[in-house]
Design a protein around this motif. Sequence first.
Motif, PDB file in Angstrom:
ATOM      1  N   LYS A 198      46.019  60.846  87.194  1.00  0.00           N
ATOM      2  CA  LYS A 198      46.731  59.810  87.953  1.00  0.00           C
ATOM      3  C   LYS A 198      45.983  58.480  87.858  1.00  0.00           C
ATOM      4  CE  LYS A 198      48.912  62.638  91.535  1.00  0.00           C
ATOM      5  NZ  LYS A 198      48.865  62.965  92.974  1.00  0.00           N
ATOM      6  N   ARG A 199      44.676  58.532  88.021  1.00  0.00           N
ATOM      7  CA  ARG A 199      43.858  57.315  88.033  1.00  0.00           C
ATOM      8  C   ARG A 199      43.879  56.611  86.679  1.00  0.00           C
ATOM      9  NH1 ARG A 199      38.881  57.123  86.517  1.00  0.00           N
ATOM     10  NH2 ARG A 199      38.453  59.317  86.882  1.00  0.00           N
ATOM     11  N   ILE A 200      43.804  57.370  85.593  1.00  0.00           N
ATOM     12  CA  ILE A 200      43.750  56.760  84.256  1.00  0.00           C
ATOM     13  C   ILE A 200      45.123  56.693  83.595  1.00  0.00           C
ATOM     14  CG2 ILE A 200      41.349  57.405  83.888  1.00  0.00           C
ATOM     15  CD1 ILE A 200      42.293  59.731  82.166  1.00  0.00           C
ATOM     16  N   ASN A 201      46.166  57.049  84.360  1.00  0.00           N
ATOM     17  CA  ASN A 201      47.547  56.989  83.891  1.00  0.00           C
ATOM     18  C   ASN A 201      47.766  57.788  82.609  1.00  0.00           C
ATOM     19  OD1 ASN A 201      50.214  56.198  84.195  1.00  0.00           O
ATOM     20  ND2 ASN A 201      49.933  54.336  82.996  1.00  0.00           N
ATOM     21  N   GLY A 202      47.125  58.931  82.516  1.00  0.00           N
ATOM     22  CA  GLY A 202      47.358  59.853  81.412  1.00  0.00           C
ATOM     23  C   GLY A 202      46.578  59.555  80.149  1.00  0.00           C
ATOM     24  N   HIS A 219      40.643  76.001  90.964  1.00  0.00           N
ATOM     25  CA  HIS A 219      41.465  75.167  91.847  1.00  0.00           C
ATOM     26  C   HIS A 219      40.828  73.779  92.010  1.00  0.00           C
ATOM     27  CE1 HIS A 219      44.301  74.108  94.947  1.00  0.00           C
ATOM     28  NE2 HIS A 219      43.300  73.807  95.772  1.00  0.00           N
ATOM     29  N   LYS A 220      39.508  73.741  92.217  1.00  0.00           N
ATOM     30  CA  LYS A 220      38.816  72.453  92.339  1.00  0.00           C
ATOM     31  C   LYS A 220      38.969  71.626  91.054  1.00  0.00           C
ATOM     32  CE  LYS A 220      35.288  74.101  95.542  1.00  0.00           C
ATOM     33  NZ  LYS A 220      33.873  74.506  95.674  1.00  0.00           N
ATOM     34  N   LEU A 221      38.845  72.307  89.916  1.00  0.00           N
ATOM     35  CA  LEU A 221      38.995  71.628  88.632  1.00  0.00           C
ATOM     36  C   LEU A 221      40.408  71.063  88.478  1.00  0.00           C
ATOM     37  CD1 LEU A 221      37.893  70.838  85.856  1.00  0.00           C
ATOM     38  CD2 LEU A 221      38.632  73.098  85.040  1.00  0.00           C
ATOM     39  N   HIS A 222      41.390  71.839  88.898  1.00  0.00           N
ATOM     40  CA  HIS A 222      42.781  71.384  88.823  1.00  0.00           C
ATOM     41  C   HIS A 222      42.966  70.098  89.640  1.00  0.00           C
ATOM     42  CE1 HIS A 222      47.151  71.481  88.664  1.00  0.00           C
ATOM     43  NE2 HIS A 222      47.132  71.255  89.969  1.00  0.00           N
ATOM     44  N   LEU A 223      42.457  70.087  90.861  1.00  0.00           N
ATOM     45  CA  LEU A 223      42.589  68.910  91.722  1.00  0.00           C
ATOM     46  C   LEU A 223      41.873  67.706  91.128  1.00  0.00           C
ATOM     47  CD1 LEU A 223      42.212  70.524  95.263  1.00  0.00           C
ATOM     48  CD2 LEU A 223      44.314  69.792  94.116  1.00  0.00           C
ATOM     49  N   LYS A 224      40.671  67.940  90.578  1.00  0.00           N
ATOM     50  CA  LYS A 224      39.913  66.854  89.955  1.00  0.00           C
ATOM     51  C   LYS A 224      40.672  66.275  88.761  1.00  0.00           C
ATOM     52  CE  LYS A 224      35.980  65.661  87.161  1.00  0.00           C
ATOM     53  NZ  LYS A 224      36.742  64.560  86.642  1.00  0.00           N
ATOM     54  N   CYS A 225      41.218  67.163  87.926  1.00  0.00           N
ATOM     55  CA  CYS A 225      41.953  66.707  86.741  1.00  0.00           C
ATOM     56  C   CYS A 225      43.238  65.979  87.137  1.00  0.00           C
ATOM     57  CB  CYS A 225      42.272  67.880  85.823  1.00  0.00           C
ATOM     58  SG  CYS A 225      40.791  68.549  85.019  1.00  0.00           S
TER      59      CYS A 225
END
Length: 137
Positions: free
Chosen positions: A118-122, A107-113
């Motif tokens: 979002k930050r790097i726009n894909g 779950h933590k990994l999912h949130l981080k990814c």
Amino acid sequence: MSGNADKTKFSVRVDTELLELADQYIADATVQSRTELIEDALRFYLGFLTSKKAEDYLLQSLSSVIMGTVQDSENRLARMDFKLAVELSKLCHVISYTHDVDEDDLHKLHLKCLDEVKRINGAIDFESAYKYQKRET
């Protein structure tokens, strides 16, 4: 100009103001007579109508071609997305099978990814992920 033998005589009713404006063009020697003015105006307007029909036809044809091209591109992209999703699914299953990751860490990994994408726009960068995992950044 055509000779009088090729011409047909007919009467026309027009607004007085329009006729006065036409007479001004005749007085300015833009044309020689009301007949010449009417012939020029009629040729111009018929040419406009002809070009309008051609323009409408060309716009419809062009629109049809563009729509077909966009649809083909969309279909190719959808097929490619599907193939990538299948490969990603296989990769996820292999990693899940070979690594022991608990649900909380997952779950933590999912949130981080999610935040990272979002930050790097894909624009995912393997090297950056590798350096993060090796704590080189």
